[in-house]
Design an enzyme around this catalytic site. Structure first.
Site, PDB file in Angstrom:
ATOM      1  CG  ASP A 133     -20.612  48.855  29.755  1.00 14.69           C
ATOM      2  OD1 ASP A 133     -20.528  47.849  30.479  1.00 14.69           O
ATOM      3  OD2 ASP A 133     -21.690  49.254  29.257  1.00 14.69           O
ATOM      4  CG  LEU A 165     -22.359  53.655  30.214  1.00 13.65           C
ATOM      5  CD1 LEU A 165     -22.296  55.139  30.566  1.00 13.65           C
ATOM      6  CD2 LEU A 165     -21.991  52.820  31.437  1.00 13.65           C
ATOM      7  CG  ASP A 202     -22.647  50.958  20.091  1.00 16.30           C
ATOM      8  OD1 ASP A 202     -22.266  49.766  20.006  1.00 16.30           O
ATOM      9  OD2 ASP A 202     -23.712  51.371  19.598  1.00 16.30           O
ATOM     10  CB  ALA A 256     -19.955  44.426  24.696  1.00 19.16           C
ATOM     11  CB  SER A 272     -25.271  31.027  26.274  1.00 22.29           C
ATOM     12  OG  SER A 272     -26.444  30.521  26.853  1.00 22.29           O
ATOM     13  CE1 TYR A 332     -27.794  35.734  24.668  1.00 17.36           C
ATOM     14  CE2 TYR A 332     -29.060  33.736  25.059  1.00 17.36           C
ATOM     15  CZ  TYR A 332     -27.983  34.546  25.354  1.00 17.36           C
ATOM     16  OH  TYR A 332     -27.091  34.171  26.317  1.00 17.36           O
ATOM     17  CE  LYS A 356     -24.211  35.180  23.895  1.00 16.23           C
ATOM     18  NZ  LYS A 356     -23.167  36.197  24.074  1.00 16.23           N
ATOM     19  CG  LEU A 374     -35.680  31.708  39.448  1.00 16.21           C
ATOM     20  CD1 LEU A 374     -37.198  31.788  39.494  1.00 16.21           C
ATOM     21  CD2 LEU A 374     -35.231  30.242  39.470  1.00 16.21           C
ATOM     22  N   GLY A 384     -40.723  28.967  24.891  1.00 16.22           N
ATOM     23  CA  GLY A 384     -39.295  28.898  24.565  1.00 16.22           C
ATOM     24  C   GLY A 384     -38.427  28.301  25.663  1.00 16.22           C
ATOM     25  CG  ASP A 385     -38.498  28.591  30.147  1.00 17.20           C
ATOM     26  OD1 ASP A 385     -37.393  29.127  29.937  1.00 17.20           O
ATOM     27  OD2 ASP A 385     -39.271  28.952  31.054  1.00 17.20           O
TER      28      ASP A 385
HETATM   29  C1  UD1 Z   1     -31.824  32.176  29.562  1.00 19.41           C
HETATM   30  C2  UD1 Z   1     -30.852  31.545  28.582  1.00 19.41           C
HETATM   31  C3  UD1 Z   1     -29.446  31.949  28.860  1.00 19.41           C
HETATM   32  C4  UD1 Z   1     -29.349  33.441  28.941  1.00 19.41           C
HETATM   33  C5  UD1 Z   1     -30.264  33.929  30.046  1.00 19.41           C
HETATM   34  C6  UD1 Z   1     -30.130  35.437  30.141  1.00 19.41           C
HETATM   35  C7  UD1 Z   1     -31.501  29.399  27.720  1.00 19.41           C
HETATM   36  C8  UD1 Z   1     -31.499  27.925  27.949  1.00 19.41           C
HETATM   37  N1  UD1 Z   1     -30.942  30.110  28.665  1.00 19.41           N
HETATM   38  O1  UD1 Z   1     -31.690  31.491  30.762  1.00 19.41           O
HETATM   39  O2  UD1 Z   1     -28.618  31.503  27.836  1.00 19.41           O
HETATM   40  O3  UD1 Z   1     -28.027  33.818  29.206  1.00 19.41           O
HETATM   41  O4  UD1 Z   1     -31.594  33.550  29.719  1.00 19.41           O
HETATM   42  O5  UD1 Z   1     -31.288  36.129  29.995  1.00 19.41           O
HETATM   43  O6  UD1 Z   1     -31.950  29.905  26.723  1.00 19.41           O
HETATM   44  N2  UD1 Z   1     -38.516  31.270  35.923  1.00 19.41           N
HETATM   45  C9  UD1 Z   1     -39.709  31.253  36.621  1.00 19.41           C
HETATM   46  N3  UD1 Z   1     -40.254  32.463  36.989  1.00 19.41           N
HETATM   47  C10 UD1 Z   1     -39.669  33.661  36.702  1.00 19.41           C
HETATM   48  C11 UD1 Z   1     -38.449  33.667  35.995  1.00 19.41           C
HETATM   49  C12 UD1 Z   1     -37.888  32.447  35.608  1.00 19.41           C
HETATM   50  O7  UD1 Z   1     -40.271  30.203  36.904  1.00 19.41           O
HETATM   51  O8  UD1 Z   1     -40.220  34.709  37.035  1.00 19.41           O
HETATM   52  C13 UD1 Z   1     -37.903  29.991  35.546  1.00 19.41           C
HETATM   53  C14 UD1 Z   1     -37.733  29.801  34.048  1.00 19.41           C
HETATM   54  O9  UD1 Z   1     -38.890  29.227  33.485  1.00 19.41           O
HETATM   55  C15 UD1 Z   1     -36.543  28.865  34.011  1.00 19.41           C
HETATM   56  C16 UD1 Z   1     -35.718  29.254  35.242  1.00 19.41           C
HETATM   57  O10 UD1 Z   1     -36.611  29.978  36.090  1.00 19.41           O
HETATM   58  O11 UD1 Z   1     -36.946  27.547  34.161  1.00 19.41           O
HETATM   59  C17 UD1 Z   1     -34.535  30.135  34.907  1.00 19.41           C
HETATM   60  O12 UD1 Z   1     -34.996  31.206  34.080  1.00 19.41           O
HETATM   61  P1  UD1 Z   1     -34.072  32.453  33.732  1.00 19.41           P
HETATM   62  O13 UD1 Z   1     -33.425  32.966  34.970  1.00 19.41           O
HETATM   63  O14 UD1 Z   1     -34.893  33.397  32.927  1.00 19.41           O
HETATM   64  O15 UD1 Z   1     -32.897  31.846  32.841  1.00 19.41           O
HETATM   65  P2  UD1 Z   1     -32.944  30.907  31.546  1.00 19.41           P
HETATM   66  O16 UD1 Z   1     -34.179  31.120  30.766  1.00 19.41           O
HETATM   67  O17 UD1 Z   1     -32.612  29.528  31.964  1.00 19.41           O
END
Ligand code: UD1
Length: 340
Positions: A32, A34, A59, A83, A125, A150, A154, A201, A297-298
């Site tokens: 790792d 770090l 690294d 990594a 992913s 990103y 992948k 999230l 981007g979501d």
């Molecule tokens: C994304 C990537 C995933 C990556 C991961 C790591 C995609 C589809 N997925 O996951 O490959 O490994 O990031 O960073 O590209 N949300 C909220 N409020 C918040 C945070 C998140 O509503 O404060 C919502 C987001 O809009 C989403 C869900 O929660 O709908 C999950 O978000 P998040 O945990 O960031 O993961 P992904 O974006 O799905």
């Protein structure tokens, strides 16, 4: 005991996989740099597994250092390659940082053990699917144009590994397409450690509940989903860690040839609002949340078809959303009382 090199082994998924490797009788060797992990995670691992696994601070973009690692650790039979950088938003801002890090490290580690019969597990992913046309998404669904640099790293890495395999490489390779890893170890001694403001999230939820953040914003409630918020397939990190052990076991069989790819999820989608309410229910903590605009981007919704993983990898998830919530919350409380 079979020695397995775990790159990024002090990170969130890496550290949980180190524990599961030991549980399955393997001997993990951690590498790792770090850059996104805390060196004290090694002490936390000692508390769980009872000894200090070998650790190299390196690294993998350092080609010479990686070659020297392979000289010091010649009898590696498997590599689990975590990594990499993984923040979607940052990769849009700084694409070259992502292409440089994620490719140099992958190429250097592959070159270092080239010619040896090594089983290689690649962290991929569900991001490779973009917004799938059909749900649940299967491994054979078309890979769409990546939403971010990103995601592109992948996709390209998967293609590269497949090409390498077709050309008769000494490696066997499995790419695991993770859905959304969350939760923490049942001991609450290791878990996710976001640096700065969390982007994901679950850490945002637990940091809000503990009072580190004032409130959580739901990024959009106007999607074409039952409650309007985005849907993801959340998977407990311990289940995910076990998938890596299953991948190694599969590659150890005579019948496994070459390259394969598996979805690693629960097969079930949960919306952001469902997750928030499930957290409140399972922990009894009230969450201060608001509805905000969509996050750029979501994708709207994704969850995985895990039929192939069950059948071929002989792996399936065992832990439910409630356990994901509880363990993430226990970890947040632990780290608040015992800062590393
Ligand atoms: C994304 C990537 C995933 C990556 C991961 C790591 C995609 C589809 N997925 O996951 O490959 O490994 O990031 O960073 O590209 N949300 C909220 N409020 C918040 C945070 C998140 O509503 O404060 C919502 C987001 O809009 C989403 C869900 O929660 O709908 C999950 O978000 P998040 O945990 O960031 O993961 P992904 O974006 O799905």
């Amino acid at each position: 005991m079979a020695k397995i090199l775990v790159t990024g082994g002090l990170g969130f998924i890496g550290s949980h996989t180190v524990v599961e490797l030991i549980n399955a009788g393997y001997e993990p060797v951690i590498v790792d740099d770090l850059s996104n992990s805390d060196p004290k995670i090694i002490d936390q691992l000692v508390k769980i597994i009872g000894y200090k696994p070998p650790f190299y601070k390196l690294d993998l973009c350092d080609e010479q250092g990686t070659k020297e690692l392979a000289v010091k650790e010649p009898d590696i039979v498997g590599i689990i390659h975590f990594a990499a950088f993984k923040a979607v938003g940052e990769s849009v801002q700084q694409p070259m940082k992502y292409y440089r890090n994620n490719f140099y490290s992958l190429l250097n580690i592959l070159n270092a053990y080239d010619g040896k019969p090594v089983n290689f597990v690649f962290s991929s992913s569900c991001t490779v699917y973009g917004q799938p046309d059909n749900l649940p998404v299967t491994e054979s669904a078309p890979v769409k144009t990546a939403e971010s640099p990103y995601g592109n790293t992948k996709q390209i890495a998967e293609e590269m590994l497949m090409d390498m395999q077709k050309a008769g490489s000494s490696y066997k390779v499995i790419s695991l397409r993770y859905f959304n890893p969350v939760g923490a170890h049942p001991t609450a001694l290791i878990g996710e450690l976001p640096i700065g403001v969390p982007q994901n999230l679950f850490p945002f939820i637990t940091q809000t509940a503990i009072g580190k953040r004032e409130k959580i914003t739901v990024f959009g409630d106007d999607y074409n989903t039952p409650d309007g918020s985005c849907i993801r397939d959340y998977i407990h990190v311990v289940d995910l860690a076990k998938a890596h052990v299953a991948a190694l076991k599969l590659m150890e069989t005579e019948t496994f040839k070459g390259y394969d790819v598996f979805n690693i999820g629960t097969g079930k989608g949960s919306s952001v609002l469902e997750v928030i309410h499930a957290f409140e229910q399972s922990t009894g903590e009230k969450l201060n949340y608001q509805i905000g605009p969509r996050r750029g981007g979501d994708i709207e919704q994704v969850w995985g078809d895990v039929t192939k993983s069950k059948k071929v990898l002989k792996w399936k998830t065992e832990l439910d959303l409630d356990t994901m919530m509880q363990s993430a919350w226990d970890w947040e409380k632990y780290i608040a009382q015992n800062p590393l």
